[in-house]
Design an enzyme around this catalytic site. Structure first.
Site, PDB file in Angstrom:
ATOM      1  N   LYS A   1      -7.232   2.900  -2.572  1.00 19.66           N
ATOM      2  CA  LYS A   1      -6.252   1.906  -2.261  1.00 19.66           C
ATOM      3  C   LYS A   1      -6.433   0.787  -3.097  1.00 19.66           C
ATOM      4  O   LYS A   1      -7.859   0.570  -3.413  1.00 19.66           O
ATOM      5  CB  LYS A   1      -6.572   1.509  -0.834  1.00 19.66           C
TER       6      LYS A   1
ATOM      7  N   SER B   1      -1.238  -1.370   5.735  1.00 13.14           N
ATOM      8  CA  SER B   1      -1.253  -1.720   4.452  1.00 13.14           C
ATOM      9  C   SER B   1      -1.470  -0.551   3.349  1.00 13.14           C
ATOM     10  O   SER B   1      -1.476  -0.632   2.122  1.00 13.14           O
ATOM     11  CB  SER B   1      -1.711  -2.916   4.021  1.00 13.14           C
TER      12      SER B   1
ATOM     13  N   SER C   1      -4.664  -0.720   9.169  1.00 16.97           N
ATOM     14  CA  SER C   1      -3.870  -0.673   7.907  1.00 16.97           C
ATOM     15  C   SER C   1      -4.308   0.826   7.622  1.00 16.97           C
ATOM     16  O   SER C   1      -3.871   1.427   6.466  1.00 16.97           O
ATOM     17  CB  SER C   1      -4.161  -1.411   6.886  1.00 16.97           C
TER      18      SER C   1
END
Length: 513
Positions: free
Chosen positions: A95, A170, A194
């Site tokens: 990420k 996210s 997330s």
């Protein structure tokens, strides 16, 4: 670069702005003393230069035109350091809020764009040492403050099941790349859900570990008390394998206790889950926006677990309904103070700080705050209002209520091995149009947090595992366990995976498998 010393006029301006009531004669004295005091800043910079890391040369590329259909890649790499290990031969995407040295990190935001870290995050070092090949950085939402996948400044991330729908946020790109079979594994981050939100929307497994089990060192913080990193994959065994690699104290992260006792998570999956008791949390099915088809799919999955030898019983935890409000106060005031005013890292805690990132981001966002996403602007305005008018009083209250919320789950977990509920009340929603009304943009970012966010406050381990489909879209079942009992959470998730014979893939990926 030496710190700029304040002039007498600048000191007078500072004193006036703060209402300090200092007369002109005394300002001269204050300026002279401050001038000498600030020499310590220069000395510290000189000393730090001897240990400051330099950015290594690593090869990376932007995704080629036409080869990023989901919008999930930020940059691509081919980094490997060990030929052997539990992740040898496996590709992992990181990420883009997590530092990979020598590779750009944008954190989904124009306010971070242009930053290249000099050091690998602890989890990145551990993945490389375990034989993993880091295939690149995945697109994430702007400063990671969205449960939808439409706020990232590189552009929206599309769901492999339906490219007009959200991949969830996210950790949006991480989930989409795993579900789309472009990588084997992914690292995600979780402050309000997330990891689990995109896992549920994209039909994969996403595990938020117990708070502090996995070091956050080298990842862009939001609020120190709710920051988590966790593994994402298509199978529970892959998640367990990755968790085995990344857990453990690194001595640099104050989120971690001085010592933890990580289990062998892969080995734990070999133990039968038969006889384990599930507490089916009533309130998790009663959210205002709950889709009946989602609740039905989760209850059907629970029935499959019962058929596999587990026991299930309804349990009411009224405090679960208060969890989102507690999270709202902590995340909004905490992020305003740390992520915005404190330039991500804030101050007043012992641990790893990235001075280059602090300076880069702090300067960038102040150059043009309009570059923040709509969700971050909302956080800034609401948080600033609360802090300026109430001085953190409600943050202090929420921190006090945290123990009551945690105790409510702990009390239930005295009678049950795990708790279960829908990960999200809905399936993947439509991506807002580029010219969508502000209310729609904000709504699609925050509509799904009610079941996931409370466990970022309390720190209990929570795993989203596919429960089936509703109207052709994935539904997630969330398994919550006692703190540091991540192994039992994964055993229950694995029991469901075995009971259904594996989790489905999007249609296009099934054809290509």
């Amino acid at each position: 670069m030496p710190i700029e010393k304040p002039t007498v006029a600048a000191m007078a301006e500072l004193a006036a702005a703060a209402g300090l009531g200092i007369d002109d004669a005394d300002i001269v004295t204050y300026q002279a003393v401050a001038d000498g005091l600030l020499e310590s800043w220069n000395r510290v910079e000189e000393l730090y230069a001897d240990l400051a890391p330099s950015v290594p040369e690593r090869t990376w590329v932007r995704p080629a035109e036409g080869h990023n259909e989901l919008g999930a890649w930020y940059v691509q790499t081919d980094l490997a350091e060990a030929a052997e290990g539990p992740l040898a031969g496996r590709t992992v995407v990181i990420k883009d809020n997590v530092s990979v040295a020598g590779v750009p990190m944008m954190n989904g935001s124009l306010t971070v764009d242009g930053y290249i870290p000099a050091e690998d995050a602890t989890v990145v070092r551990r993945l490389l040492a375990a034989g993993a090949t880091i295939a690149g950085k995945s697109t994430c939402e702007d400063l990671c403050f969205s449960g939808g996948s439409h706020t990232s400044k590189p552009g929206p991330v599309r769901n492999p099941w339906d490219r007009e729908r959200s991949a969830g946020g996210s950790s949006s790109g991480s989930a989409a790349l795993v579900a789309g079979r472009e990588v084997d594994l992914a690292l995600g981050g979780d402050q309000g859900g997330s990891v689990r939100i995109p896992a549920a929307f994209c039909g994969i497994v996403g595990h938020k570990p117990t708070f502090g089990l996995v070091p956050y060192t080298g990842a862009f913080p939001i609020e120190q008390s709710i920051d988590h990193l966790g593994p994402m994959a298509r199978t529970v065994e892959d998640v367990a394998t990755m968790l085995d690699v990344i857990v453990g104290v690194d001595g640099l992260d104050p989120r971690q206790p001085d010592a933890t006792a990580p289990a062998d998570y892969v080995q734990a999956l070999t133990e039968s889950a038969s006889g384990l008791r599930l507490g089916v949390v009533t309130e998790g099915f009663q959210l205002a926006n709950a889709d009946p088809a989602v609740n039905e799919a989760v209850r059907a999955a629970i029935a499959q677990l019962v058929s596999a030898g587990l026991e299930a019983e309804e349990v009411s935890i009224p405090w679960h309904a208060y969890g989102p409000a507690i999270w709202d106060v902590i995340s909004v005031e905490g992020a305003t103070w740390q992520m915005v005013d404190g330039n991500a890292y804030g101050m007043n805690w012992k641990g790893y700080y990235d001075p280059d990132l602090i300076a880069h981001y702090g300067r960038r966002w102040r150059e043009d705050p309009s570059r923040f996403s709509e969700t971050v602007k909302l956080v800034m305005m609401a948080g600033r209002h609360a802090l300026d008018n109430e001085f953190g009083r409600h943050y202090a209250m929420a921190r006090g209520l945290e123990s009551r919320l945690a105790a409510a789950y702990d009390t239930a977990l005295e009678n049950y091995d795990v708790l279960v509920m829908p990960t999200l009340p809905i399936t993947a929603s439509k991506l807002p149009a580029a010219d969508a009304e502000l209310a729609d943009t904000l709504g699609r970012a925050l509509e799904m947090l009610a079941n996931t966010a409370p466990f970022d406050v309390t720190g209990h381990p929570a795993c989203s595992v596919p429960a089936g489909l509703a109207d052709g879209l994935p539904v997630g079942l969330m398994v919550i366990g006692r703190k540091y009992d991540d192994a039992t959470v994964l055993r229950v998730a694995h029991a469901l995976e075995n009971a259904v014979g594996g989790f489905p893939l999007p249609a296009a990926e099934r054809r290509n498998a």
